[in-house]
Design an enzyme around this catalytic site. Structure first.
Site, PDB file in Angstrom:
ATOM      1  N   PHE A  89     -19.047 -28.568 -31.062  1.00  0.00           N
ATOM      2  CA  PHE A  89     -18.371 -27.377 -31.559  1.00  0.00           C
ATOM      3  C   PHE A  89     -18.626 -27.256 -33.064  1.00  0.00           C
ATOM      4  O   PHE A  89     -18.719 -28.253 -33.785  1.00  0.00           O
ATOM      5  CB  PHE A  89     -16.867 -27.468 -31.308  1.00  0.00           C
ATOM      6  CG  PHE A  89     -16.452 -27.173 -29.887  1.00  0.00           C
ATOM      7  CD1 PHE A  89     -17.378 -26.798 -28.923  1.00  0.00           C
ATOM      8  CD2 PHE A  89     -15.120 -27.261 -29.513  1.00  0.00           C
ATOM      9  CE1 PHE A  89     -16.991 -26.508 -27.628  1.00  0.00           C
ATOM     10  CE2 PHE A  89     -14.716 -26.977 -28.214  1.00  0.00           C
ATOM     11  CZ  PHE A  89     -15.652 -26.605 -27.268  1.00  0.00           C
ATOM     12  N   CYS A 144     -18.695 -33.207 -30.888  1.00  0.00           N
ATOM     13  CA  CYS A 144     -19.315 -33.945 -29.787  1.00  0.00           C
ATOM     14  C   CYS A 144     -20.658 -34.558 -30.168  1.00  0.00           C
ATOM     15  O   CYS A 144     -21.284 -35.243 -29.349  1.00  0.00           O
ATOM     16  CB  CYS A 144     -19.474 -33.029 -28.573  1.00  0.00           C
ATOM     17  SG  CYS A 144     -17.931 -32.229 -28.105  1.00  0.00           S
ATOM     18  N   HIS A 188     -17.249 -36.131 -20.301  1.00  0.00           N
ATOM     19  CA  HIS A 188     -17.607 -35.848 -21.693  1.00  0.00           C
ATOM     20  C   HIS A 188     -16.696 -36.653 -22.606  1.00  0.00           C
ATOM     21  O   HIS A 188     -15.489 -36.412 -22.670  1.00  0.00           O
ATOM     22  CB  HIS A 188     -17.451 -34.357 -21.952  1.00  0.00           C
ATOM     23  CG  HIS A 188     -18.079 -33.890 -23.224  1.00  0.00           C
ATOM     24  ND1 HIS A 188     -18.454 -34.748 -24.238  1.00  0.00           N
ATOM     25  CD2 HIS A 188     -18.412 -32.627 -23.657  1.00  0.00           C
ATOM     26  CE1 HIS A 188     -18.973 -34.050 -25.229  1.00  0.00           C
ATOM     27  NE2 HIS A 188     -18.960 -32.763 -24.898  1.00  0.00           N
ATOM     28  N   HIS A 227     -27.556 -33.528 -23.605  1.00  0.00           N
ATOM     29  CA  HIS A 227     -26.132 -33.323 -23.876  1.00  0.00           C
ATOM     30  C   HIS A 227     -25.446 -32.930 -22.571  1.00  0.00           C
ATOM     31  O   HIS A 227     -24.357 -33.413 -22.272  1.00  0.00           O
ATOM     32  CB  HIS A 227     -25.959 -32.257 -24.954  1.00  0.00           C
ATOM     33  CG  HIS A 227     -24.563 -32.104 -25.447  1.00  0.00           C
ATOM     34  ND1 HIS A 227     -23.833 -33.158 -25.961  1.00  0.00           N
ATOM     35  CD2 HIS A 227     -23.740 -31.023 -25.495  1.00  0.00           C
ATOM     36  CE1 HIS A 227     -22.632 -32.736 -26.320  1.00  0.00           C
ATOM     37  NE2 HIS A 227     -22.543 -31.449 -26.039  1.00  0.00           N
ATOM     38  N   LYS A 268     -23.193 -37.492 -18.174  1.00  0.00           N
ATOM     39  CA  LYS A 268     -21.841 -36.944 -18.116  1.00  0.00           C
ATOM     40  C   LYS A 268     -21.408 -36.655 -16.679  1.00  0.00           C
ATOM     41  O   LYS A 268     -20.205 -36.514 -16.414  1.00  0.00           O
ATOM     42  CB  LYS A 268     -21.745 -35.680 -18.964  1.00  0.00           C
ATOM     43  CG  LYS A 268     -21.780 -35.927 -20.470  1.00  0.00           C
ATOM     44  CD  LYS A 268     -21.611 -34.635 -21.240  1.00  0.00           C
ATOM     45  CE  LYS A 268     -21.545 -34.865 -22.748  1.00  0.00           C
ATOM     46  NZ  LYS A 268     -22.869 -35.224 -23.320  1.00  0.00           N
ATOM     47  N   GLU A 325     -29.740 -25.622 -23.304  1.00  0.00           N
ATOM     48  CA  GLU A 325     -30.402 -26.895 -23.605  1.00  0.00           C
ATOM     49  C   GLU A 325     -31.696 -27.044 -22.829  1.00  0.00           C
ATOM     50  O   GLU A 325     -32.688 -27.569 -23.356  1.00  0.00           O
ATOM     51  CB  GLU A 325     -29.466 -28.072 -23.316  1.00  0.00           C
ATOM     52  CG  GLU A 325     -30.077 -29.401 -23.738  1.00  0.00           C
ATOM     53  CD  GLU A 325     -29.149 -30.588 -23.578  1.00  0.00           C
ATOM     54  OE1 GLU A 325     -29.485 -31.674 -24.089  1.00  0.00           O
ATOM     55  OE2 GLU A 325     -28.081 -30.433 -22.943  1.00  0.00           O
TER      56      GLU A 325
END
Length: 412
Positions: A400, A167, A341, A307, A336, A318
């Site tokens: 990831f 991502c 996403h 993010h 998002k 975050e």
């Protein structure tokens, strides 16, 4: 990692192209993202699955946009990339018929490549036999092909590569493009990300691992970054492409410059395949590296495009990273909430939104933020856009594998 400099290396963003659930084109995207209205809806391709909704690009007709013959030969992931790249090139005032293609590079971020083509052809070999598998599979599905097709279509025959950092891939592509420009390996780079991976197999797996929101009764309320009631992300598709040039070159040709990409930091958590480091150690190092690369002090950062996945772990971690490194000053948003996403395309699309925020002095809201998680202690923009003059902003992307990529965008 970023590095400490004595002088800053600014890369000009001279063109952008966006094809996302918020619409086709930069203006359609900005209007929808600033409206704070989610794009999530039922997805017929996912009917019967536990999670049967996603964020798809609306009214995307590849035959009309690219020509039926070309569109037929491309996986959707490459179709999205090519439409976005053509818009970006035109927006930059460049003409592939006249440019020196050997000095034009392409860097694309993608996580899955042509997942839909792989899945379709795998079903065909099982159901109909190997003689029915398409011979085009090997030039449609591999992750490198989106960059290859951009080179073919636009005559961009300089360095050509795909980066795959989950991502964070779209952001990594922009950082890598900046390095190519600094190394004088090219004069123009088409950089960004593309993804279309809401296939039945992928979505079933993401649901099984607990990553997706299960709010089937109200998909539009499902993606809710930083909200106390969030339960996972909503998968989306799309592409974002930026035209990057050395700032001096852009000035010399009289190009319109939206903003500069002035810093890039990249790290790994080395912690867990899917969960963030509990203290956000790797993310902190990436933000600090990007700031050092840009010669920007934390106090100068007025905005963070987070993010912000809408997952329980990411958003709290975050927010701690932002507060630890940047303090409580920046206005934080996660787009998002509107577009979902976009996996490998997320970092590029969000970088474009960050560029627009700096250029236009406007920060989009975080959709569906009704009750901020008490563990989120940063200034999250909710409800409506916020007008603010920005000299520097940060765009965070984490993936990831514990892969972190951070960009610093500064005013032109």
């Amino acid at each position: 990692m970023g590095r400490r400099r004595n002088t800053r290396f600014d890369v000009a963003v001279t063109g952008m192209g966006l094809v996302t659930p918020a619409g086709i084109g930069v203006e359609a995207n900005w209007a929808r993202v600033c409206s704070g209205r989610s794009t999530a809806s039922r997805d017929e391709a996912l009917a019967g699955l536990p999670v049967d909704f996603s964020c798809r690009v609306p009214d995307f007709d590849p035959g009309a946009l690219l020509g039926r013959r070309l569109a037929w030969r491309l996986d959707r992931v490459s179709q999205l990339a090519l439409v976005a790249a053509r818009e970006a090139v035109a927006d930059a005032g460049l003409d592939p018929k006249t440019w020196d293609g050997a000095r034009v590079g392409v860097v694309v971020g993608s996580s899955f490549g042509g997942a839909a083509t792989y899945e379709r052809e795998h079903a065909r070999v099982l159901e109909e036999g190997p003689e029915w598998v398409s011979p085009l599979l090997m030039v449609m599905a591999p992750v490198n092909m989106s960059a290859g097709y951009l080179a073919i279509d636009l005559g961009a025959v300089g360095p050509n590569l795909v980066v795959s950092t989950a991502c964070a891939a779209g952001s990594t592509a922009i950082g890598t493009a900046r390095q190519l420009l600094e190394a004088d390996m090219c004069d123009v780079v088409i950089a960004g990300g593309t993804e279309s991976t809401s296939t039945r197999t992928t979505m079933a797996s993401l649901h099984r691992m607990g990553a997706l929101s299960v709010r089937r009764d109200d998909p539009q309320a499902a993606s809710r970054p930083f909200d106390a009631d969030r339960d996972g992300f909503v998968a989306g598709e799309g592409a974002g492409m930026l035209i990057l040039e050395r700032a001096a070159d852009a000035q010399a040709r009289g190009a319109r410059v939206y903003a500069h990409v002035s810093g890039y930091g990249a790290t790994a958590d080395g912690h867990h395949p899917s969960a963030p480091h509990p203290e956000g150690a790797g993310a902190q190092r990436a933000v600090r590296a990007a700031l050092a690369d840009a010669l920007v002090e934390p106090a100068d950062v007025g905005h963070v495009n987070a993010h912000g996945t809408s997952t329980p772990l990411n958003d709290v971690t975050e927010s701690r990273v932002i507060r630890q490194v940047l303090g409580d000053g920046p206005a934080v948003t996660s787009t998002k909430g509107v577009i979902g996403h976009l996996i490998g395309a997320a970092g590029a699309v969000e970088a474009a939104y960050t560029v627009l925020a700096v250029h236009r002095g406007q920060i989009p809201p975080t959709a569906n933020l009704t009750s901020r998680d008490p563990e989120v202690t940063v200034d999250v923009v909710g409800k409506e856009t916020r007008a603010v003059r920005l000299s520097a902003a940060v765009s965070n992307s984490f993936g990831f594998g514990g892969q972190n990529s951070v960009l610093v965008v500064t005013a032109a």
